[in-house]
Design an enzyme around this catalytic site. Structure first.
Site, mmCIF file in Angstrom:
data_model
loop_
_atom_site.group_PDB
_atom_site.id
_atom_site.type_symbol
_atom_site.label_atom_id
_atom_site.label_comp_id
_atom_site.label_asym_id
_atom_site.label_seq_id
_atom_site.Cartn_x
_atom_site.Cartn_y
_atom_site.Cartn_z
ATOM 1 N N HIS A 171 -5.530 2.218 -4.694
ATOM 2 C CA HIS A 171 -5.191 1.419 -3.218
ATOM 3 C C HIS A 171 -4.939 -0.240 -3.566
ATOM 4 O O HIS A 171 -5.378 -0.949 -4.623
ATOM 5 C CB HIS A 171 -5.562 1.753 -2.074
ATOM 6 N N CYS A 186 0.827 -1.397 0.355
ATOM 7 C CA CYS A 186 -0.298 -0.133 -0.144
ATOM 8 C C CYS A 186 0.942 0.996 -0.008
ATOM 9 O O CYS A 186 0.902 1.927 -0.958
ATOM 10 C CB CYS A 186 -0.654 -0.285 1.445
ATOM 11 N N HIS A 230 -3.141 1.431 6.887
ATOM 12 C CA HIS A 230 -3.049 1.958 4.891
ATOM 13 C C HIS A 230 -3.041 2.697 4.279
ATOM 14 O O HIS A 230 -3.906 3.938 5.427
ATOM 15 C CB HIS A 230 -4.074 0.386 5.053
#
Length: 362
Positions: free
Chosen positions: A337, A277, A325
């Protein structure tokens, strides 16, 4: 007489005993098997497996960001150690050269120092010439005294460099130990997730994959769904009418993220063919000439915080209370993402995960 003898009782031995024992064990095993059947743990449902796998992916992602941070620090420590060693080598060469020069001076003084200067003056055929040479020798002596002091200073500085290098080496070893620990955690979590998924039947895995693809289509529409499951595209643009990026750097980062759609998630990867990520957001902004830190924890502090109501394309959006994240906002409540090993880089709504904050870096 033989007819009135009591019959002998034969003991259970040999083949007869072994047969009886085998039958007894078989009966016990049968009973145990039937009793155990009633208490066996029920096989988890597909939904339960998915929930466990998602949890493992979340835990692996947290460990991945810790791994990324430890690697960044280890790389810096290794670079600093190399610089220190290079500088120590240069200074060692200069010190050796100065020592050789002093050695030549000492040899010359030894060869000419056997006669007292007053005697040399008395014996000299040309006293004026002798005094002139003595004056020059005195100046040379002063210069060499300064050279000796310089050598001593270089020795002290070199010792200090070696001490710093030793400290940096210990720091590097500590960072490398952290790397190994976080790597074991990540691989352990991902391995457990793979084992759980492997317990599903082929039909169950197919249903999970279909549901995942269905989520992707709902997130971005069928036409983009096909693109995100393919290899990264050379050109992809935001949907017509999407909010524009505030500047060229943010627009370039968004464009890079669209081209990365469909790339696989690989923990620790920063592109160009796979990402985790924070690796995706770092690579997106690297393409725009903006250097971002490696981890989510550092990226959230790499720019100006913005409220969710003021998001613009190119903003970094963070999720979960631990800031574990990150995605790249692209407008219309959507982000791009890298989710986890079961899903490629894709478009998703911000509401997919608990929102934690946003940062504008360009």
């Amino acid at each position: 007489m033989a007819q009135h003898r009591k019959p002998k009782h034969r003991s259970l031995s040999g083949h007869t005993a072994r047969t009886a024992a085998t039958l007894a064990l078989a009966s016990a095993a049968t009973v145990t098997a039937f009793e155990g059947t009633g208490h066996a743990e029920p096989r988890p449902t597909t939904g339960e497996v998915k929930a466990k796998v998602d949890k493992l992916y979340r835990e692996a992602e947290i460990a991945t960001e810790k791994y990324n941070g430890a690697k960044e620090k280890a790389d810096r420590a290794e670079s600093a150690l190399k610089d220190l060693r290079d500088e120590a080598a240069r200074r060692t060469e200069r010190l050796n050269s100065a020592r050789r020069s002093l050695g030549s001076l000492a040899t010359a003084q030894y060869r000419s120092g056997g006669v007292d200067p007053s005697v040399q003056l008395a014996l000299s055929a040309d006293p004026d010439a002798f005094l002139d040479r003595a004056s020059r020798a005195d100046r040379v002596g002063q210069r060499h005294a300064a050279e000796i002091a310089g050598v001593r200073r270089q020795v002290r500085e070199l010792d200090q460099l070696h001490t710093e290098a030793d400290d940096k080496l210990q720091d590097l070893k500590s960072r490398q130990a952290d790397l190994r620990k976080h790597k074991r955690t990540v691989t352990g979590k991902l391995g457990e997730a793979r084992r759980l998924l492997a317990r599903l039947t082929a039909e169950e895995r197919a249903r999970l994959a279909a549901a995942e693809r269905g989520n992707e289509r709902e997130d971005r529409g069928e036409d983009r769904g096909r693109a995100s499951r393919a290899a990264p595209r050379p050109a992809a643009a935001p949907a017509p009418g999407a909010t524009k990026a505030p500047n060229a750097r943010a627009a370039q980062a968004v464009s890079y993220a669209y081209r990365a759609l469909g790339s696989p998630y690989v923990w620790g990867a920063t592109g160009p063919n796979a990402f985790d990520c924070s690796g995706l957001t770092q690579a997106a902004y690297r393409s725009a000439g903006v250097s971002l830190p490696r981890t989510t924890y550092a990226q959230i502090d790499a720019g100006r915080r913005v409220p969710r109501s003021e998001l613009r394309p190119g903003d970094l959006v963070f999720f979960y209370s631990g800031i574990s994240h990150v995605g790249l906002y692209v407008g219309d409540g959507q982000m791009i993402h890298a989710p986890n090993p079961s899903a490629p880089v894709r478009l998703a709504p911000l509401d997919e995960m608990p929102f934690a904050g946003a940062t504008r870096v360009a």
